[in-house]
Scaffold this motif. Structure first.
Motif, PDB file in Angstrom:
ATOM      1  N   ASP A   8       1.061  -1.330   0.124  1.00 14.91           N
ATOM      2  CA  ASP A   8      -0.060  -0.059   0.122  1.00 14.91           C
ATOM      3  C   ASP A   8       0.933   1.319  -0.038  1.00 14.91           C
ATOM      4  N   HIS A   9       0.207   2.419  -0.249  1.00  8.82           N
ATOM      5  CA  HIS A   9       0.945   3.723  -0.341  1.00  8.82           C
ATOM      6  C   HIS A   9       0.356   4.461   1.138  1.00  8.82           C
ATOM      7  N   VAL A  22      -3.934   0.839  -5.496  1.00  9.06           N
ATOM      8  CA  VAL A  22      -4.079   2.200  -5.207  1.00  9.06           C
ATOM      9  C   VAL A  22      -4.889   2.755  -6.002  1.00  9.06           C
ATOM     10  N   ASP A  42       9.030   4.612  -8.485  1.00 10.07           N
ATOM     11  CA  ASP A  42       8.121   4.544  -7.499  1.00 10.07           C
ATOM     12  C   ASP A  42       8.847   4.119  -6.458  1.00 10.07           C
ATOM     13  N   ALA A  43       8.540   4.977  -5.101  1.00  4.21           N
ATOM     14  CA  ALA A  43       8.779   4.787  -3.869  1.00  4.21           C
ATOM     15  C   ALA A  43      10.309   4.517  -3.383  1.00  4.21           C
ATOM     16  N   ARG A  46      11.459   4.143  -0.093  1.00  2.00           N
ATOM     17  CA  ARG A  46      11.572   2.941   0.889  1.00  2.00           C
ATOM     18  C   ARG A  46      12.954   2.401   0.802  1.00  2.00           C
ATOM     19  N   CYS A  53       5.543  -2.605 -11.085  1.00  2.00           N
ATOM     20  CA  CYS A  53       4.229  -2.020 -11.041  1.00  2.00           C
ATOM     21  C   CYS A  53       3.429  -2.264 -12.010  1.00  2.00           C
TER      22      CYS A  53
END
Length: 224
Positions: A8-9, A22, A42-43, A46, A53
């Motif tokens: 999840d985001h 999402v 993306d992300a 982290r 994705c």
């Protein structure tokens, strides 16, 4: 969280009935947004960004709203040799606080950073399957963490323009058209990408119309 599960985001949220999904829904009343229309992977804030994705178009405008991808292995391969040598040992910070957190109140922004501290990744990562070298800085990258050495900095004032200018040069490589593809969405079309080797950009040229997308990020491992 095991590899290849969905994540999840923390800001965009997730579908309560479908964990890991999402919803990115925009309509005529959506405010201007700067989360999508920048080159990013993306992300990367982290410690273990998603390895890939999947994005599905639920509804799209008749014109506009395309998504672009850039090949960051090619972007690295074409760098001058002296730049490759300079960035080979470098690492950089990636921040959710400085991106998604920027529009939050100070209290919420600090709480977000406490939950997701800045991640440190190599500026050049190695693809775990192909062995390719990949340029790994993007819109979530704030600064180099080990640039201030005798090789790069003669005097203290060399640090800011030297490190900042080099980082912006590297981030800007994604904007070179020869490294890009552009996808024109249709309802129910699906795109799948390797988040370790590409960056993408959602073109915000469709207001005031509807664009509804659903995204799933696949848990990855730590870059090296």
């Amino acid at each position: 969280m095991p590899l290849n599960s969905l994540e999840d985001h923390p800001v965009l949220g997730g579908d309560p009935d479908h964990p890991g999904l999402v919803r990115i829904y925009k309509d005529e009343n959506s405010p201007p947004d700067y989360f999508e229309n920048s080159w990013h992977c993306d992300a990367t804030w982290r410690n273990a960004p998603p390895m890939g994705c999947v994005l599905r178009c639920v509804a799209c405008p008749p014109v506009g709203g395309d998504t672009m991808w850039a090949n960051m292995a090619k972007a690295y391969a074409d760098l001058p040799e002296w730049v490759k040598q300079t960035i080979a040992p470098l690492k950089a910070r990636h921040s959710i606080e400085a991106s998604f957190g920027a529009r939050m109140s100070e209290e919420k922004r600090h709480a977000l950073k406490a939950q997701y501290p800045d991640a440190e990744h190599p500026v050049v990562r190695t693809h775990p399957e192909t062995g390719e070298k990949i340029l790994y800085v993007n819109g979530f990258t704030t600064h180099f963490t080990n640039y201030h050495t005798a090789e790069n900095v003669r005097y203290g004032q060399d640090y800011a323009p030297g490190g900042a200018n080099l980082l912006q040069y590297l981030i800007g490589r994604a904007a070179i058209p020869e490294y890009q593809v552009r996808w024109r969405w249709r309802p129910n079309s699906v795109a799948i990408w390797d988040n370790r080797a590409t960056q993408h950009y959602a073109v915000m040229d469709y207001a005031p119309t509807v664009r509804r997308m659903e995204r799933a990020g696949i848990v990855g491992d730590r870059p090296y």
